[in-house]
Design an enzyme around this catalytic site. Structure first.
Site, PDB file in Angstrom:
ATOM      1  N   CYS A   2      -9.074   4.196 -11.279  1.00 48.69           N
ATOM      2  CA  CYS A   2      -9.069   5.016 -12.484  1.00 48.69           C
ATOM      3  C   CYS A   2      -9.137   6.482 -12.064  1.00 48.69           C
ATOM      4  CB  CYS A   2     -10.216   4.750 -13.442  1.00 48.69           C
ATOM      5  SG  CYS A   2     -10.304   3.047 -14.008  1.00 48.69           S
ATOM      6  N   ARG A  27      -4.065   6.129  -9.076  1.00 44.18           N
ATOM      7  CA  ARG A  27      -5.370   5.464  -9.083  1.00 44.18           C
ATOM      8  C   ARG A  27      -5.421   4.277 -10.043  1.00 44.18           C
ATOM      9  NH1 ARG A  27      -9.065   8.938  -6.644  1.00 44.18           N
ATOM     10  NH2 ARG A  27     -10.784   7.705  -7.426  1.00 44.18           N
ATOM     11  N   TRP A  74      -7.332   1.569 -14.362  1.00 42.12           N
ATOM     12  CA  TRP A  74      -7.075   0.316 -13.657  1.00 42.12           C
ATOM     13  C   TRP A  74      -8.193  -0.608 -14.125  1.00 42.12           C
ATOM     14  CZ3 TRP A  74      -9.599  -2.893 -10.117  1.00 42.12           C
ATOM     15  CH2 TRP A  74      -8.783  -3.861  -9.502  1.00 42.12           C
ATOM     16  N   ASN A  98     -14.818   6.252 -14.134  1.00 43.37           N
ATOM     17  CA  ASN A  98     -14.169   5.581 -13.014  1.00 43.37           C
ATOM     18  C   ASN A  98     -15.254   4.803 -12.287  1.00 43.37           C
ATOM     19  OD1 ASN A  98     -12.819   4.920 -10.614  1.00 43.37           O
ATOM     20  ND2 ASN A  98     -13.195   6.933  -9.716  1.00 43.37           N
ATOM     21  N   GLY A  99     -15.045   3.502 -12.077  1.00 44.67           N
ATOM     22  CA  GLY A  99     -16.051   2.705 -11.377  1.00 44.67           C
ATOM     23  C   GLY A  99     -16.546   1.570 -12.244  1.00 44.67           C
ATOM     24  N   GLU A 480       1.496  -7.546   7.999  1.00 43.86           N
ATOM     25  CA  GLU A 480       1.875  -6.397   7.175  1.00 43.86           C
ATOM     26  C   GLU A 480       3.183  -6.697   6.429  1.00 43.86           C
ATOM     27  OE1 GLU A 480       0.745  -3.806   5.985  1.00 43.86           O
ATOM     28  OE2 GLU A 480       2.384  -2.404   5.618  1.00 43.86           O
ATOM     29  N   LYS A 484       3.339  -6.600   2.435  1.00 40.92           N
ATOM     30  CA  LYS A 484       4.251  -5.692   1.723  1.00 40.92           C
ATOM     31  C   LYS A 484       5.160  -6.475   0.780  1.00 40.92           C
ATOM     32  CE  LYS A 484       2.975  -2.680   2.427  1.00 40.92           C
ATOM     33  NZ  LYS A 484       2.058  -1.730   2.983  1.00 40.92           N
ATOM     34  N   GLU A 487       3.140  -7.718  -2.313  1.00 43.04           N
ATOM     35  CA  GLU A 487       2.644  -6.757  -3.287  1.00 43.04           C
ATOM     36  C   GLU A 487       3.743  -6.109  -4.108  1.00 43.04           C
ATOM     37  OE1 GLU A 487       1.487  -3.276  -0.059  1.00 43.04           O
ATOM     38  OE2 GLU A 487       0.454  -3.307  -1.964  1.00 43.04           O
ATOM     39  N   HIS A 503      -0.321 -25.542  14.141  1.00 43.98           N
ATOM     40  CA  HIS A 503      -1.654 -26.017  13.728  1.00 43.98           C
ATOM     41  C   HIS A 503      -1.762 -26.106  12.205  1.00 43.98           C
ATOM     42  CE1 HIS A 503      -3.050 -25.869  17.824  1.00 43.98           C
ATOM     43  NE2 HIS A 503      -2.523 -24.655  17.931  1.00 43.98           N
ATOM     44  N   LYS A 603      -3.541   2.595  -6.151  1.00 43.65           N
ATOM     45  CA  LYS A 603      -3.442   3.180  -4.809  1.00 43.65           C
ATOM     46  C   LYS A 603      -4.811   3.335  -4.158  1.00 43.65           C
ATOM     47  CE  LYS A 603      -1.013   5.297  -1.620  1.00 43.65           C
ATOM     48  NZ  LYS A 603      -0.307   4.335  -0.770  1.00 43.65           N
TER      49      LYS A 603
HETATM   50  C1  F6R Z   1      -1.014  -2.065   0.925  1.00 37.61           C
HETATM   51  C2  F6R Z   1      -1.970  -1.019   0.627  1.00 37.61           C
HETATM   52  C3  F6R Z   1      -3.415  -1.379   0.586  1.00 37.61           C
HETATM   53  C4  F6R Z   1      -4.268  -0.269   1.234  1.00 37.61           C
HETATM   54  C5  F6R Z   1      -5.767  -0.589   1.064  1.00 37.61           C
HETATM   55  C6  F6R Z   1      -6.637   0.431   1.752  1.00 37.61           C
HETATM   56  O1  F6R Z   1       0.288  -1.570   0.919  1.00 37.61           O
HETATM   57  O2  F6R Z   1      -1.621   0.107   0.406  1.00 37.61           O
HETATM   58  O3  F6R Z   1      -3.660  -2.606   1.184  1.00 37.61           O
HETATM   59  O4  F6R Z   1      -3.918  -0.173   2.581  1.00 37.61           O
HETATM   60  O5  F6R Z   1      -6.076  -0.634  -0.300  1.00 37.61           O
HETATM   61  O6  F6R Z   1      -6.489   1.699   1.201  1.00 37.61           O
HETATM   62  P1  F6R Z   1      -6.982   2.981   1.961  1.00 37.61           P
HETATM   63  O7  F6R Z   1      -6.160   3.127   3.192  1.00 37.61           O
HETATM   64  O8  F6R Z   1      -6.767   4.114   0.999  1.00 37.61           O
HETATM   65  O9  F6R Z   1      -8.430   2.762   2.302  1.00 37.61           O
END
Ligand code: F6R
Length: 608
Positions: A2, A27, A74, A98-99, A480, A484, A487, A503, A603
């Site tokens: 948020c 956010r 969010w 926020n929180g 990764e 990716k 998500e 396994h 984010k």
């Molecule tokens: C995936 C992604 C998330 C962040 C994670 C940590 O594409 O962006 O998995 O890597 O939320 O975020 P930070 O780096 O801001 O602590």
């Protein structure tokens, strides 16, 4: 998560609140709202969905008023409906938050006894109602807020606006970031410096437990015990320019294409290119030579950066590394030998679990270092040393350029550690640094595979499940790739250590299953090629990401080979990141998903 913003202005504030929310949309983006004081009445506009919906609503029903607060959400408590969107308000007070208020049920039960009943499913409304009851009992806003704060449990940032007080905002911070912005005749508050960048660069960050009374004449900041405190006024260098997509369709594409430059930029901070050495600019509160263990904690993609670094630190610097997702680490409460080094990796520098892990380590006598993209962030400020990644603001929710910048910085730290520990000599240092310096060129070349990757992605977009395999430092890159893809395309994917295939996960392999193998030429390639044969024998469709040398060794049974330039194996994981990013990106574009703002994500994850 948020984003929150507030303005005490000299002209109507609603358009600027929306403008600031646009920069905070990373956010959270499931609903948004603003409130202003219009003729001493609290007036609100709120809308479900993206910020554009709120902007549209305001175009039809504008809001007057020179003071206001805004929020982009969010959802944690209550569905992302208009009714649950912030600001939450009574006749007397409006609140953005926020929180999480962890004890909101208890608060609401107590309020209900006096007839203060909620209209929403949110935890935030308990704050609006509690403050209102204090005001109804005769308190002024300042006292009402200070006494309310003493009843709240959880991690939060709050901003409050009051009927009858058109020159007053009150803000509070406990665990979630909040900055006060100083203008001329105007005052601001926001979740980060970027939100306030077009208005002011003069900022003070509240510290945990602080709350602030903001008027156009100035700010009084008090700590958790209500004592007046001074917080340093700093000049932020957050860019006032709203970052744009350039010629790209999405921020994610732009950020993928920026990587040759962002890797170079990050590298120029860490290496002396002429001398071909790593030259750290930060004063270290520890000596790499004395370390017995390195503990890395992070979340999501940043955790995967740490996982690659584990292979590097152990191999090149012979330094044992524990790496863990921060949400597990913080509650496991592992014993840590005093004097060890704890490293926290975070793009945003605000991730709640990573911050909690940092605080745990600080309490255990660890040296605390972080690797951070936002220098003003809480994690950076709470670290003894904050190493930067210099990739600029990352707007796409799926992390791309931040990961390669983190890997670049980590690789540099590995070289510094290895030299300090005498596990490599000068010639080896030069060799490793040269590999890093030549990396941006290889990354540019890797981006050249886009047309082929787009073609593969078209077929991938039809898959229901995808398996990614890798060995050694390519294992985190396989994870990764899967993260990716999940998500942004919403296709189920798993990243596995190639040797683990037999396994369990091999049971999933049939002729409908794409298996993406990340395996450039290195001493482990032969082993991975055997695992590929196991997949091919069961009809799995193999997409191999390798280099020129690796491609020459591949036999039959591979449906597609994406060929990267051959680079030293030290930097190969950074290069292999590029095709997995492009694969996920183009698959998502074919699926027609919201690439930059995928569903259910945000984010910056400032809640547990
Ligand atoms: C995936 C992604 C998330 C962040 C994670 C940590 O594409 O962006 O998995 O890597 O939320 O975020 P930070 O780096 O801001 O602590």
């Amino acid at each position: 998560m948020c984003g929150i913003v507030g303005i005490i202005g000299v002209e109507p504030v609603a358009p600027r609140l929306v403008d600031a929310l646009r920069r905070l949309e990373y956010r959270g983006y499931d609903s948004a709202g603003v409130a202003t004081l219009e003729d001493d009445r609290i007036s609100r506009r709120r809308a479900e969905g993206k910020l554009g919906n709120l902007a549209q609503k305001l175009a039809f029903e504008p809001l007057a008023g020179n003071i206001g607060i805004g929020h982009t959400r969010w959802a944690t408590h209550g569905a992302p409906t208009e009714g649950n969107a912030h600001p939450h308000a009574t006749e007397r007070v409006a609140v953005v938050h926020n929180g999480i208020i962890e004890n909101f049920r208890e608060l609401l039960a107590d309020l209900a006894k006096d007839g203060y009943l909620p209209k929403t499913q949110t935890d935030t409304e308990s704050v609006a109602l509690w403050v209102t009851r204090e005001l109804d009992r005769g308190s002024d806003p300042e006292f009402a807020v200070s006494s309310t704060l003493k009843h709240l449990r959880g991690a939060f940032a709050l901003a409050l606006m009051f009927k009858g007080h058109d020159r007053l905002l009150i803000a509070a911070r406990k665990g979630a970031p909040l900055a006060i912005g100083y203008g001329t005749a105007e005052m601001y508050l926001g979740s980060d410096a970027m939100a306030l960048a077009p208005f002011t660069s003069r900022l003070a960050y509240l510290e945990d437990g602080d709350w602030a009374v903001i008027t156009p004449e100035g700010v009084t900041i008090r700590d958790g015990q209500d004592g007046i405190v001074q917080r340093e006024l700093m000049i932020s260098n957050a860019s006032a320019l709203m970052v744009d997509k350039g010629n790209h369709r999405h921020f994610m594409a732009k950020e993928i294409y920026e990587q040759p430059e962002t890797i170079s930029h990050t590298l120029s901070h860490y290496v002396d290119m002429g001398a071909e050495t790593v030259a750290l600019r930060e004063a270290l509160p520890f000596d790499f030579a004395d370390l017995r263990r390195l503990t890395i904690s992070a979340c999501g993609t940043a955790y995967l950066a740490g996982s690659v670094a584990k292979y590097w630190f152990e191999r090149y610097a012979r330094l044992p590394v524990d790496v863990d997702v921060a949400s597990e680490f913080r509650y496991r409460e592992p014993p840590l030998e005093s004097g060890g080094l704890a490293l926290f990796i975070s793009q945003s520098g605000e991730t709640a679990d990573t911050l909690a892990a940092l605080r745990y380590c600080a309490g255990q006598g660890q040296h605390v270092a972080s690797l951070i993209n936002v220098p003003e962030s809480t994690i950076a400020r709470e670290s003894q040393v904050a190493f930067p990644t210099l990739c600029g603001p990352e707007i796409g929710v799926a992390s791309t350029k931040a990961l390669t910048a983190q890997l670049t910085a980590l690789a540099s730290l590995v070289v510094a550690a290895a030299r300090a520990r005498n596990t490599i000599d000068e010639a080896q240092e030069r060799e490793l640094v040269r590999a890093l310096v030549e990396l941006p060129r290889a990354v540019s070349a890797a981006l050249g595979a886009e047309a082929q990757i787009e073609r593969i992605a078209k077929r991938l977009s039809k898959a229901k499940d995808v398996l990614y395999l890798g060995r050694g430092a390519m294992f985190p890159i396989a994870m990764e790739g899967a993260l990716k893809l999940k998500e942004i395309s919403y296709i189920h994917a798993e990243g596995y250590a190639a040797g683990e295939l037999k396994h369990g996960p091999i049971a999933l392999v049939d002729e409908t299953m794409p298996v993406i193998v990340v395996a450039p030429s290195d001493p482990l390639l032969e082993k991975t090629l055997s695992n590929m044969q196991e997949v091919a024998a069961r009809g799995g469709k193999i997409i191999l990401i390798t280099d020129e040398e690796g491609a020459a060794k591949v036999g039959a049974g591979v449906a597609e080979t994406i060929v990267l330039p051959t680079v030293p194996s030290f930097v190969a994981p950074i290069l292999a990141t590029i095709p997995v990013q492009l694969l996920a990106y183009h698959t998502a574009v074919f699926m027609g998903t919201d690439v930059d703002q995928p569903r259910n994500l945000a984010k910056s994850v400032t809640v547990e």
